[in-house]
Design an enzyme around this catalytic site. Structure first.
Site, PDB file in Angstrom:
ATOM      1  N   HIS A  33       0.867  -1.199   0.000  1.00  0.00           N
ATOM      2  CA  HIS A  33       0.000   0.000   0.000  1.00  0.00           C
ATOM      3  C   HIS A  33       0.893   1.235   0.000  1.00  0.00           C
ATOM      4  O   HIS A  33       0.817   2.052   0.926  1.00  0.00           O
ATOM      5  CB  HIS A  33      -0.917   0.048   1.242  1.00  0.00           C
ATOM      6  N   HIS A  89     -11.848  -7.890  -7.395  1.00  0.00           N
ATOM      7  CA  HIS A  89     -11.443  -6.645  -6.706  1.00  0.00           C
ATOM      8  C   HIS A  89     -10.434  -5.945  -7.615  1.00  0.00           C
ATOM      9  O   HIS A  89      -9.546  -6.606  -8.166  1.00  0.00           O
ATOM     10  CB  HIS A  89     -10.827  -7.045  -5.370  1.00  0.00           C
ATOM     11  N   GLU A  91      -8.206  -3.436  -6.927  1.00  0.00           N
ATOM     12  CA  GLU A  91      -6.965  -2.843  -6.428  1.00  0.00           C
ATOM     13  C   GLU A  91      -5.787  -3.436  -7.212  1.00  0.00           C
ATOM     14  O   GLU A  91      -5.822  -4.601  -7.636  1.00  0.00           O
ATOM     15  CB  GLU A  91      -6.825  -3.096  -4.915  1.00  0.00           C
ATOM     16  N   ASP A  93      -2.945  -4.668  -6.737  1.00  0.00           N
ATOM     17  CA  ASP A  93      -2.244  -5.923  -6.412  1.00  0.00           C
ATOM     18  C   ASP A  93      -2.971  -7.148  -6.976  1.00  0.00           C
ATOM     19  O   ASP A  93      -2.376  -8.229  -7.041  1.00  0.00           O
ATOM     20  CB  ASP A  93      -2.008  -6.065  -4.904  1.00  0.00           C
ATOM     21  N   HIS A 155     -12.568  -5.118   1.190  1.00  0.00           N
ATOM     22  CA  HIS A 155     -12.517  -3.845   1.883  1.00  0.00           C
ATOM     23  C   HIS A 155     -12.688  -2.647   0.945  1.00  0.00           C
ATOM     24  O   HIS A 155     -12.487  -1.498   1.369  1.00  0.00           O
ATOM     25  CB  HIS A 155     -11.175  -3.723   2.625  1.00  0.00           C
ATOM     26  N   ASP A 174      -9.312 -10.528  -0.756  1.00  0.00           N
ATOM     27  CA  ASP A 174      -8.499 -10.084   0.389  1.00  0.00           C
ATOM     28  C   ASP A 174      -8.908 -10.748   1.704  1.00  0.00           C
ATOM     29  O   ASP A 174      -8.056 -10.960   2.586  1.00  0.00           O
ATOM     30  CB  ASP A 174      -8.613  -8.561   0.554  1.00  0.00           C
ATOM     31  N   TYR A 202      -3.058  -8.429   9.505  1.00  0.00           N
ATOM     32  CA  TYR A 202      -3.811  -8.067   8.295  1.00  0.00           C
ATOM     33  C   TYR A 202      -5.213  -7.588   8.682  1.00  0.00           C
ATOM     34  O   TYR A 202      -5.690  -6.552   8.224  1.00  0.00           O
ATOM     35  CB  TYR A 202      -3.870  -9.321   7.427  1.00  0.00           C
ATOM     36  N   HIS A 235      -4.081 -13.308  -0.947  1.00  0.00           N
ATOM     37  CA  HIS A 235      -2.726 -13.138  -0.395  1.00  0.00           C
ATOM     38  C   HIS A 235      -2.423 -14.296   0.542  1.00  0.00           C
ATOM     39  O   HIS A 235      -3.247 -14.646   1.396  1.00  0.00           O
ATOM     40  CB  HIS A 235      -2.610 -11.858   0.442  1.00  0.00           C
TER      41      HIS A 235
HETATM   42 FE1  FEO Z   1      -7.417  -4.758  -1.554  1.00  0.00          FE
HETATM   43 FE2  FEO Z   1      -5.030  -7.124  -1.760  1.00  0.00          FE
HETATM   44  O1  FEO Z   1      -5.983  -5.627  -2.301  1.00  0.00           O
END
Ligand code: FEO
Length: 403
Positions: A33, A89, A91, A93, A155, A174, A202, A235
């Site tokens: 992040h 998602h 984002e 990553d 999230h 996530d 996390y 992850h």
């Molecule tokens: Fe919300 Fe692992 O990205």
């Protein structure tokens, strides 16, 4: 018939039935992040492939790995074999390699939520063949069926889970993840202390503000009464042995979790605030309260947030400087404020030379963070006297009584 793929260490691994991992293990990342989240044990970006009569790719990997990711897919699977892409998602990553992938398969459909469609547009500024889905919508692949479950604000607004009915695998994005690179893939293969340390860090640092939604989503999943034989987050480690144990943990963590302890966070210019911090800790110990003391300038802030998450009480102190507080204290307080912890009490303290604003500044920030202030702040001028240290101990004892 599904085309056979060659298993390699980096890139492709069969997890269960028709479900394959096609991700990246990032052993080197130490900040995530941007610079906000420390990743002491690296991370992984887990993309999944459901290899059925139709072949579905679920999520991609972080942008810097796009070339290897697309090349590995081409080499081991064949890009022309992919029938559809699911973006749980957006984002970077997880969706960062999407644009590069879609250059190679531009007409293939991308399944995502309504918010996901807007965010794909916002990130990539291209027109794709987007298929907007809602909770309960399905795609039949042959032996397996993808079932989509919207999970807004878990999230991000776009987030959803994909349940693979048939293999009975929940691709939870996530949720239930950890920033944890390992030579292994599954929860029963790794050090349990490391795994749960990364899982709670996390949760504490990312999911705390969304705890109400976490509990509601868990209830929704349980009420669906579908068999879950594996939970594969985007992850870290995949939960295959007793996979619902992490769901049980999330339910516990989302219920205003604490372990009854106190954490004292301080920063100090010449040691006076440090002496007060330890006097307060002695007072807490006298009352039998487990207490940890950290210098905020010398400690990892994400680890400190994990300690705050586990604590029932938070005591924060700083020297006064320029009518305010030291920068490390200000930084951790800003993170604490944003996370909006529930069911915790707090108090403030500090040392000063001639003006003494720090305890008041800290207390105001703690109130903004939703903490109940358990005792009045204390402060000591110059180096704490015997009386100041006795007052510190009494403050710790009073705080223990308010837990
Ligand atoms: Fe919300 Fe692992 O990205």
């Amino acid at each position: 018939m599904a085309k056979e793929v060659k298993e390699v260490f980096f890139g492709v691994k069969q997890l269960k039935d028709d479900v394959w991992w096609v991700g990246v293990k990032d052993w080197e990342i130490r900040r995530f992040h941007g610079e906000e989240y420390t990743t002491h044990r690296g991370s992984t970006y887990n993309s999944y492939l459901v290899r059925d009569e139709k072949l579905a790719l679920v999520d991609t990997v972080w942008t810097p790995f796009h070339a290897d990711f697309v090349q590995e897919l081409e080499r081991t699977v064949g890009l022309d074999r992919i029938d559809l892409v699911v973006i749980n998602h957006t984002e970077q990553d997880h969706a960062g390699s999407l644009a590069y992938l879609m250059e190679r398969i531009p007409d293939k459909p991308i399944y995502c939520t309504k918010n996901g469609a807007a965010l794909i547009k916002g990130h990539f500024h291209r027109d794709y063949n987007l298929k907007v889905v809602k909770t309960g919508d399905t795609v039949d692949l042959g032996r397996n069926k993808l079932v989509f479950i919207e999970a807004p604000m878990l999230h991000w607004p776009d987030t959803m889970f994909t349940y693979v009915a048939g293999a009975n695998v929940l691709l939870s994005n996530d949720a239930f993840g950890q920033h944890y690179a390992s030579p292994f893939f599954f929860n029963d293969q790794v050090d349990q202390g490391e795994l749960f340390q990364e899982a709670i860090k996390y949760y504490a640092n990312i999911l705390t503000p969304f705890s109400k939604l976490v509990r509601a989503k868990i209830k929704e999943l349980v009420d669906m009464k579908v068999p879950v034989e594996m939970i594969a987050p985007s992850h870290g480690i995949i939960w295959r042995e007793n996979p619902l144990q992490i769901v049980g943990k999330y339910d516990e963590w989302a219920a205003d979790y604490h372990e009854g302890s106190v954490v004292v966070l301080y920063d100090t210019m010449w040691g006076a605030t440090r002496k007060l911090a330890w006097a307060i800790a002695r007072g807490l110990e006298k009352k039998g309260v487990p207490v940890k003391v950290f210098n905020t300038a010398r400690s990892d802030h994400n680890d400190l947030i994990t300690e705050v998450f586990k604590a029932k009480g938070v005591v924060v102190g700083s020297s006064t400087i320029n009518r305010g507080i030291l920068s490390s204290t200000a930084a951790i307080l800003e993170t604490i404020r944003g996370l909006q912890f529930k069911n915790k009490v707090a108090a403030s303290f500090g040392s000063y030379g001639w003006s003494g604003e720090s305890p008041g500044v800290i207390e105001a920030k703690l109130r903004e963070g939703g903490f109940a202030i358990a005792v009045e702040p204390i402060k000591a001028q110059w180096d704490p006297s015997e009386q100041d240290l006795a007052a510190g101990e009494a403050f710790g004892e009073a705080f223990a009584g308010a837990l």
